[in-house]
Write an enzyme that holds these catalytic residues in place. Structure first.
Site, PDB file in Angstrom:
ATOM      1  N   ASP A   2     -95.791 112.604 120.764  1.00  0.00           N
ATOM      2  CA  ASP A   2     -94.962 110.902 120.705  1.00  0.00           C
ATOM      3  C   ASP A   2     -95.245 110.666 122.256  1.00  0.00           C
ATOM      4  O   ASP A   2     -94.370 111.277 123.203  1.00  0.00           O
ATOM      5  CB  ASP A   2     -93.807 111.161 120.307  1.00  0.00           C
ATOM      6  N   CYS A  15     -91.751 110.843 123.997  1.00  0.00           N
ATOM      7  CA  CYS A  15     -91.296 112.028 124.196  1.00  0.00           C
ATOM      8  C   CYS A  15     -91.001 112.711 125.463  1.00  0.00           C
ATOM      9  O   CYS A  15     -92.239 113.080 125.989  1.00  0.00           O
ATOM     10  CB  CYS A  15     -91.647 112.826 122.885  1.00  0.00           C
ATOM     11  N   CYS A  32     -93.226 116.076 125.695  1.00  0.00           N
ATOM     12  CA  CYS A  32     -94.526 115.559 125.577  1.00  0.00           C
ATOM     13  C   CYS A  32     -94.895 115.219 126.852  1.00  0.00           C
ATOM     14  O   CYS A  32     -96.376 115.777 127.447  1.00  0.00           O
ATOM     15  CB  CYS A  32     -94.861 114.407 124.354  1.00  0.00           C
ATOM     16  N   ARG A  50     -92.154 109.684 116.238  1.00  0.00           N
ATOM     17  CA  ARG A  50     -91.094 110.148 115.669  1.00  0.00           C
ATOM     18  C   ARG A  50     -90.179 109.237 114.758  1.00  0.00           C
ATOM     19  O   ARG A  50     -89.539 109.783 113.821  1.00  0.00           O
ATOM     20  CB  ARG A  50     -90.157 110.948 116.654  1.00  0.00           C
TER      21      ARG A  50
END
Length: 232
Positions: free
Chosen positions: A116, A119, A122, A146
């Site tokens: 994502d 994120c 991430c 998400r």
């Protein structure tokens, strides 16, 4: 004509109807639970069927009366095997042409990361891409917004996957600049639904080639050590 041959012939003629009837019973039962999209497959458990739905994998008795949700494990060997996730690997590989891939020059392991762009971990994983690659880890991305497919993030990620150069667009997005609006045949809802079937709830979520899922971020060295022991 031998009686045994006649019996087998009759059973062969009846079997498709029986299978169809079982599937209809399953569809009717799951319809009561609000499930309308499903793919029904054989199950390793006698008397049950495996049902793939957008919300996850179900195991349903052939008469449709009982439903179990959750991973199925085979514990007959030296190590437990998540049969459910192993089944989903084929669905994951079917999306290989849509993955944004960062290939290691000397590939030893391949991981598929549900990501994502909003994120934090991430971003951290992506910032260390050269380190993962240098350790022989090829990283492949699938989209997992998400907040769901109706979110602004889902739209932004669709634009990335539909860009002329998705890899460049992804790098740019991770650096803070969104990709311009774009349309294409790539349906990232398939990525998202596959993630749900794997039981993924957050990102990054790493899926190994054997179907095992590593929830959350692991640094390059930590990831390599884990893969050396478990990626088989």
């Amino acid at each position: 004509m031998k009686k045994g041959f006649v019996l087998l012939s009759l059973m062969a003629g009846m079997l498709p109807g029986l299978v169809h009837a079982d599937d209809n019973a399953i569809k009717t039962s799951l319809g009561k639970l609000g499930v309308s999209q499903m793919t029904i497959k054989p199950s390793p458990v006698p008397g049950m069927k495996t049902v793939l739905t957008p919300a996850g994998v179900l195991y349903v008795t052939e008469d449709g009366k009982h439903v179990i949700q959750g991973p199925l494990y085979d514990v007959s060997g030296a190590r437990p095997v998540n049969v459910t996730n192993a089944l989903l690997v084929s669905s994951m590989e079917a999306l290989k042409g849509e993955m944004i891939e960062y290939k290691a020059a000397q590939e030893k392991h391949v991981i598929t990361v549900f990501t994502d762009i909003t994120c934090g971990y991430c971003h951290k994983l992506h910032e260390q891409m050269k380190d993962y690659n240098s350790l022989g880890i090829t990283v492949r991305y699938l989209a997992f917004p998400r907040q769901g497919m109706q979110s602004e993030t889902a739209v932004a990620m669709k634009n990335i996957w539909c860009a002329k150069d998705p890899k460049k667009a992804f790098d740019t997005a991770m650096a803070g600049t969104q990709a311009p609006a774009a349309n294409c045949k790539v349906d990232i809802a398939k990525h998202y639904n596959l993630g749900l079937q794997f039981g993924i709830q957050g990102t990054p979520a790493v899926v190994l080639q054997n179907g095992s899922v590593i929830p959350g971020y692991q640094g390059p060295e930590e990831m390599k050590n884990f893969l050396d022991q478990h990626d088989s």
